[in-house]
Write a protein that holds these residues in place. Structure first.
Motif, PDB file in Angstrom:
ATOM      1  N   ASP A   1      12.997  -5.833   4.974  1.00 33.71           N
ATOM      2  CA  ASP A   1      11.739  -5.203   5.373  1.00 33.71           C
ATOM      3  C   ASP A   1      12.031  -3.810   5.911  1.00 33.71           C
ATOM      4  O   ASP A   1      12.837  -3.654   6.837  1.00 33.71           O
ATOM      5  CB  ASP A   1      11.058  -6.021   6.473  1.00 33.71           C
ATOM      6  CG  ASP A   1      10.666  -7.404   6.008  1.00 33.71           C
ATOM      7  OD1 ASP A   1      10.503  -7.601   4.785  1.00 33.71           O
ATOM      8  OD2 ASP A   1      10.517  -8.289   6.868  1.00 33.71           O
ATOM      9  N   TYR A   2      11.373  -2.834   5.319  1.00 34.03           N
ATOM     10  CA  TYR A   2      11.509  -1.461   5.780  1.00 34.03           C
ATOM     11  C   TYR A   2      10.227  -1.042   6.498  1.00 34.03           C
ATOM     12  O   TYR A   2       9.127  -1.245   5.958  1.00 34.03           O
ATOM     13  CB  TYR A   2      11.784  -0.524   4.605  1.00 34.03           C
ATOM     14  CG  TYR A   2      13.143  -0.754   3.983  1.00 34.03           C
ATOM     15  CD1 TYR A   2      14.300  -0.429   4.685  1.00 34.03           C
ATOM     16  CD2 TYR A   2      13.267  -1.317   2.721  1.00 34.03           C
ATOM     17  CE1 TYR A   2      15.552  -0.664   4.138  1.00 34.03           C
ATOM     18  CE2 TYR A   2      14.521  -1.548   2.166  1.00 34.03           C
ATOM     19  CZ  TYR A   2      15.660  -1.214   2.878  1.00 34.03           C
ATOM     20  OH  TYR A   2      16.899  -1.448   2.343  1.00 34.03           O
ATOM     21  N   ALA A   3      10.402  -0.467   7.674  1.00 34.42           N
ATOM     22  CA  ALA A   3       9.245  -0.005   8.448  1.00 34.42           C
ATOM     23  C   ALA A   3       8.460   0.992   7.611  1.00 34.42           C
ATOM     24  O   ALA A   3       9.033   1.891   6.992  1.00 34.42           O
ATOM     25  CB  ALA A   3       9.714   0.640   9.746  1.00 34.42           C
ATOM     26  N   CYS A   4       7.148   0.822   7.581  1.00 35.91           N
ATOM     27  CA  CYS A   4       6.329   1.681   6.726  1.00 35.91           C
ATOM     28  C   CYS A   4       4.892   1.672   7.239  1.00 35.91           C
ATOM     29  O   CYS A   4       4.338   0.617   7.541  1.00 35.91           O
ATOM     30  CB  CYS A   4       6.388   1.160   5.288  1.00 35.91           C
ATOM     31  SG  CYS A   4       5.733   2.310   4.089  1.00 35.91           S
ATOM     32  N   THR A   5       4.316   2.852   7.325  1.00 33.77           N
ATOM     33  CA  THR A   5       2.946   2.993   7.794  1.00 33.77           C
ATOM     34  C   THR A   5       1.986   2.775   6.620  1.00 33.77           C
ATOM     35  O   THR A   5       2.256   3.264   5.518  1.00 33.77           O
ATOM     36  CB  THR A   5       2.745   4.425   8.343  1.00 33.77           C
ATOM     37  OG1 THR A   5       3.765   4.670   9.300  1.00 33.77           O
ATOM     38  CG2 THR A   5       1.389   4.593   8.988  1.00 33.77           C
ATOM     39  N   PRO A   6       0.882   2.044   6.837  1.00 35.50           N
ATOM     40  CA  PRO A   6      -0.100   1.881   5.756  1.00 35.50           C
ATOM     41  C   PRO A   6      -0.524   3.236   5.189  1.00 35.50           C
ATOM     42  O   PRO A   6      -0.569   4.229   5.920  1.00 35.50           O
ATOM     43  CB  PRO A   6      -1.276   1.188   6.450  1.00 35.50           C
ATOM     44  CG  PRO A   6      -0.661   0.451   7.594  1.00 35.50           C
ATOM     45  CD  PRO A   6       0.486   1.316   8.051  1.00 35.50           C
ATOM     46  N   GLU A   7      -0.817   3.236   3.910  1.00 36.49           N
ATOM     47  CA  GLU A   7      -1.257   4.428   3.156  1.00 36.49           C
ATOM     48  C   GLU A   7      -0.094   5.310   2.709  1.00 36.49           C
ATOM     49  O   GLU A   7      -0.302   6.276   1.986  1.00 36.49           O
ATOM     50  CB  GLU A   7      -2.283   5.282   3.922  1.00 36.49           C
ATOM     51  CG  GLU A   7      -3.527   4.528   4.382  1.00 36.49           C
ATOM     52  CD  GLU A   7      -4.318   3.903   3.241  1.00 36.49           C
ATOM     53  OE1 GLU A   7      -4.318   4.481   2.130  1.00 36.49           O
ATOM     54  OE2 GLU A   7      -4.914   2.828   3.452  1.00 36.49           O
ATOM     55  N   THR A   8       1.133   4.990   3.127  1.00 34.88           N
ATOM     56  CA  THR A   8       2.287   5.755   2.630  1.00 34.88           C
ATOM     57  C   THR A   8       2.450   5.496   1.138  1.00 34.88           C
ATOM     58  O   THR A   8       2.366   4.353   0.692  1.00 34.88           O
ATOM     59  CB  THR A   8       3.577   5.292   3.359  1.00 34.88           C
ATOM     60  OG1 THR A   8       3.408   5.484   4.757  1.00 34.88           O
ATOM     61  CG2 THR A   8       4.793   6.075   2.875  1.00 34.88           C
ATOM     62  N   GLU A   9       2.688   6.534   0.365  1.00 35.77           N
ATOM     63  CA  GLU A   9       2.963   6.358  -1.066  1.00 35.77           C
ATOM     64  C   GLU A   9       4.343   5.729  -1.226  1.00 35.77           C
ATOM     65  O   GLU A   9       5.312   6.158  -0.587  1.00 35.77           O
ATOM     66  CB  GLU A   9       2.938   7.707  -1.798  1.00 35.77           C
ATOM     67  CG  GLU A   9       1.543   8.251  -1.981  1.00 35.77           C
ATOM     68  CD  GLU A   9       1.539   9.493  -2.856  1.00 35.77           C
ATOM     69  OE1 GLU A   9       2.407  10.366  -2.642  1.00 35.77           O
ATOM     70  OE2 GLU A   9       0.681   9.587  -3.741  1.00 35.77           O
ATOM     71  N   ILE A  10       4.431   4.727  -2.093  1.00 32.84           N
ATOM     72  CA  ILE A  10       5.689   4.021  -2.306  1.00 32.84           C
ATOM     73  C   ILE A  10       6.274   4.430  -3.644  1.00 32.84           C
ATOM     74  O   ILE A  10       5.601   4.359  -4.680  1.00 32.84           O
ATOM     75  CB  ILE A  10       5.456   2.491  -2.273  1.00 32.84           C
ATOM     76  CG1 ILE A  10       4.847   2.082  -0.924  1.00 32.84           C
ATOM     77  CG2 ILE A  10       6.760   1.746  -2.522  1.00 32.84           C
ATOM     78  CD1 ILE A  10       5.663   2.500   0.282  1.00 32.84           C
ATOM     79  N   LEU A  11       7.542   4.876  -3.605  1.00 37.60           N
ATOM     80  CA  LEU A  11       8.213   5.369  -4.793  1.00 37.60           C
ATOM     81  C   LEU A  11       9.207   4.322  -5.279  1.00 37.60           C
ATOM     82  O   LEU A  11       9.891   3.687  -4.470  1.00 37.60           O
ATOM     83  CB  LEU A  11       8.946   6.676  -4.481  1.00 37.60           C
ATOM     84  CG  LEU A  11       8.159   7.746  -3.710  1.00 37.60           C
ATOM     85  CD1 LEU A  11       8.988   9.020  -3.590  1.00 37.60           C
ATOM     86  CD2 LEU A  11       6.834   8.045  -4.378  1.00 37.60           C
ATOM     87  N   SER A  12       9.300   4.172  -6.582  1.00 35.42           N
ATOM     88  CA  SER A  12      10.198   3.155  -7.125  1.00 35.42           C
ATOM     89  C   SER A  12      11.648   3.435  -6.742  1.00 35.42           C
ATOM     90  O   SER A  12      12.112   4.569  -6.848  1.00 35.42           O
ATOM     91  CB  SER A  12      10.078   3.109  -8.651  1.00 35.42           C
ATOM     92  OG  SER A  12      10.968   2.126  -9.151  1.00 35.42           O
ATOM     93  N   PRO A  13      12.387   2.381  -6.323  1.00 41.79           N
ATOM     94  CA  PRO A  13      13.805   2.571  -6.011  1.00 41.79           C
ATOM     95  C   PRO A  13      14.672   2.719  -7.256  1.00 41.79           C
ATOM     96  O   PRO A  13      15.830   3.118  -7.144  1.00 41.79           O
ATOM     97  CB  PRO A  13      14.169   1.288  -5.255  1.00 41.79           C
ATOM     98  CG  PRO A  13      13.175   0.277  -5.707  1.00 41.79           C
ATOM     99  CD  PRO A  13      11.922   1.014  -6.063  1.00 41.79           C
ATOM    100  N   VAL A  14      14.129   2.383  -8.411  1.00 38.63           N
ATOM    101  CA  VAL A  14      14.919   2.396  -9.655  1.00 38.63           C
ATOM    102  C   VAL A  14      14.064   2.877 -10.820  1.00 38.63           C
ATOM    103  O   VAL A  14      12.832   2.867 -10.757  1.00 38.63           O
ATOM    104  CB  VAL A  14      15.435   0.974 -10.014  1.00 38.63           C
ATOM    105  CG1 VAL A  14      16.477   0.497  -9.018  1.00 38.63           C
ATOM    106  CG2 VAL A  14      14.273  -0.015 -10.103  1.00 38.63           C
ATOM    107  N   ALA A  15      14.760   3.268 -11.896  1.00 33.83           N
ATOM    108  CA  ALA A  15      14.092   3.505 -13.174  1.00 33.83           C
ATOM    109  C   ALA A  15      13.931   2.172 -13.887  1.00 33.83           C
ATOM    110  O   ALA A  15      14.788   1.296 -13.768  1.00 33.83           O
ATOM    111  CB  ALA A  15      14.924   4.456 -14.032  1.00 33.83           C
TER     112      ALA A  15
END
Ligand code: ZN
Length: 145
Positions: free
Chosen positions: A35-49
């Protein structure tokens, strides 16, 4: 704000419902992601191609929560939970492509007695003939896990 889900992020701070590390206790079960701390509405970027292979529902009793699964070129499925998708199944994504927006998972667990810190749950799975095998995302490297 936007973040790539990666090991350099801060983990969820321990709260009333548990810790964010891989292998942390969840009562009779074990936490098989990070689990990574993250604020709602943050855009999530793929960790991989890879390719978007599933847009799932973590909770059968609340379909507002979603997860995005990106399968990389080596067949590992990377699942990002509590992420409202902005991609479709079959889409090709590069590393750092926006795949969705962080949801307010703390809201689901917000009671007088217990609180949860907002986070993105990240798990890495390989499907085998014996079923699903989970990998610690921090030990995972494309191609050599
Ligand atoms: Zn988790």
């Amino acid at each position: 704000m936007a973040v790539v889900i990666a090991a350099i992020l801060k983990k969820r701070q321990p709260d009333d419902l548990g810790r964010g590390e891989y292998g942390a206790s969840r009562g009779s079960r074990i936490h098989r992601g990070i689990d990574y701390a993250c604020t709602p509405e943050t855009e999530i970027l793929s960790p991989v191609a890879g390719k978007v292979t599933k847009l799932g529902y973590p909770y059968s009793d609340d379909l507002s929560f979603r997860y995005v699964e990106v399968t990389d070129l080596f067949g590992f499925a990377h699942r990002l939970f509590y992420c409202l998708p902005c991609v479709g199944v079959g889409d090709d994504v590069a590393r750092s492509t926006v795949v969705g927006v962080a949801q307010d998972i703390a809201k689901r667990y917000d009671t007088e007695l217990k609180k949860m810190n907002n986070h993105i749950h990240y798990e890495v799975i390989k499907y085998t003939s014996n079923g699903k095998v989970y990998y610690d995302p921090e030990n995972y490297r494309s191609g050599d896990a």
